[in-house]
Design an enzyme around this catalytic site. Structure first.
Site, mmCIF file in Angstrom:
data_model
loop_
_atom_site.group_PDB
_atom_site.id
_atom_site.type_symbol
_atom_site.label_atom_id
_atom_site.label_comp_id
_atom_site.label_asym_id
_atom_site.label_seq_id
_atom_site.Cartn_x
_atom_site.Cartn_y
_atom_site.Cartn_z
ATOM 1 N N LYS A 120 12.974 8.682 19.617
ATOM 2 C CA LYS A 120 12.757 7.950 18.369
ATOM 3 C C LYS A 120 11.316 7.468 18.305
ATOM 4 O O LYS A 120 10.807 6.883 19.261
ATOM 5 C CB LYS A 120 13.691 6.746 18.276
ATOM 6 N N TRP B 194 24.484 5.754 22.812
ATOM 7 C CA TRP B 194 24.089 7.150 23.047
ATOM 8 C C TRP B 194 24.702 7.669 24.337
ATOM 9 O O TRP B 194 25.105 8.833 24.410
ATOM 10 C CB TRP B 194 22.566 7.269 23.067
ATOM 11 N N ASP C 172 17.827 1.599 32.089
ATOM 12 C CA ASP C 172 17.334 0.529 31.222
ATOM 13 C C ASP C 172 16.982 -0.685 32.058
ATOM 14 O O ASP C 172 17.636 -0.947 33.080
ATOM 15 C CB ASP C 172 18.381 0.145 30.164
ATOM 16 N N GLY D 113 24.322 1.164 24.935
ATOM 17 C CA GLY D 113 25.064 2.276 25.514
ATOM 18 C C GLY D 113 25.716 3.244 24.557
ATOM 19 O O GLY D 113 26.449 4.130 24.994
#
Length: 206
Positions: A162, A63, A81, A61
């Site tokens: 990413k 971000w 998630d 968490g």
């Protein structure tokens, strides 16, 4: 008692002596990854008051914590998630696989027809130690995130993800360029030098 490998001992030593780990503990962030997003946002101004965004693969968490502070009460942060995530003020969390229809339906209900400005994704698979399969699994997650972004972002929206440089990297860049007007790379200081991770930023969704 399990015997630690040399690599795990090295990781533990690096972690204990990591400047960003200490900063995260001091500043109340759940992971050092918070500073990667803060640095990228300082440069690119992706998140500001009023921004509506989705954080894919959000647990634990950090971000989402950063996003909630930056968007303020006029924005909205939706975190998704498969793993559980402890509640964060100002963040709407959906536990589940964002490929599944019921999870997408929950997201769209919460979004409530607001335009989605930004999708952020710091996901990585559980690493097996097999470089080839780990790289393939990583890009599979990235492809899922790109598909989500292409379907839900507003025209002109942005996508930060990413990736790990290696097999599949150039092909993924090409796929992003088909969807976004510009695609740029970012390597924040908080990203460990030895890591092949890099962040791709797509702007101006077509």
């Amino acid at each position: 008692m399990a015997v630690r490998s040399k690599s795990s001992k090295a990781w533990l030593h690096e972690h204990v002596n990591d400047h960003y780990v200490h900063m995260a503990q001091k500043d109340g962030y759940r992971a050092r990854a918070a500073y990667k997003l803060l640095e990228i946002n300082e440069k690119d101004k992706l998140i500001k008051p009023g921004t509506v965004l989705a954080d894919l693969g959000s647990a634990p968490g950090s971000w989402s914590q950063v996003a909630a502070k930056l968007t303020g009460t006029s924005g909205a942060v939706f975190a998704l998630d498969i793993l559980p995530m402890e509640a964060i003020g100002g963040v709407s969390f959906i536990q589940g696989d964002f490929r599944e229809n019921d999870v997408l339906a929950q997201f769209e209900t919460l979004l409530d027809n607001r335009p989605l400005d930004l999708v952020i994704c710091d996901m990585a698979p559980n690493m097996s130690g097999n470089a080839v399969s780990d790289q393939a699994r990583s890009f599979y997650l990235c492809e899922l995130a790109l598909d989500f972004a292409s379907q839900h972002l507003k025209t002109g929206g942005s996508f930060l993800v990413k990736v790990f440089q290696g097999a599949g990297y150039q092909e993924y860049m090409a796929a992003m360029r088909e969807i976004f007007g510009t695609v740029q790379t970012r390597k924040p200081e908080a990203s460990r030098n030895r890591s092949s991770e890099i962040y791709l930023l797509g702007k101006n969704k077509r």
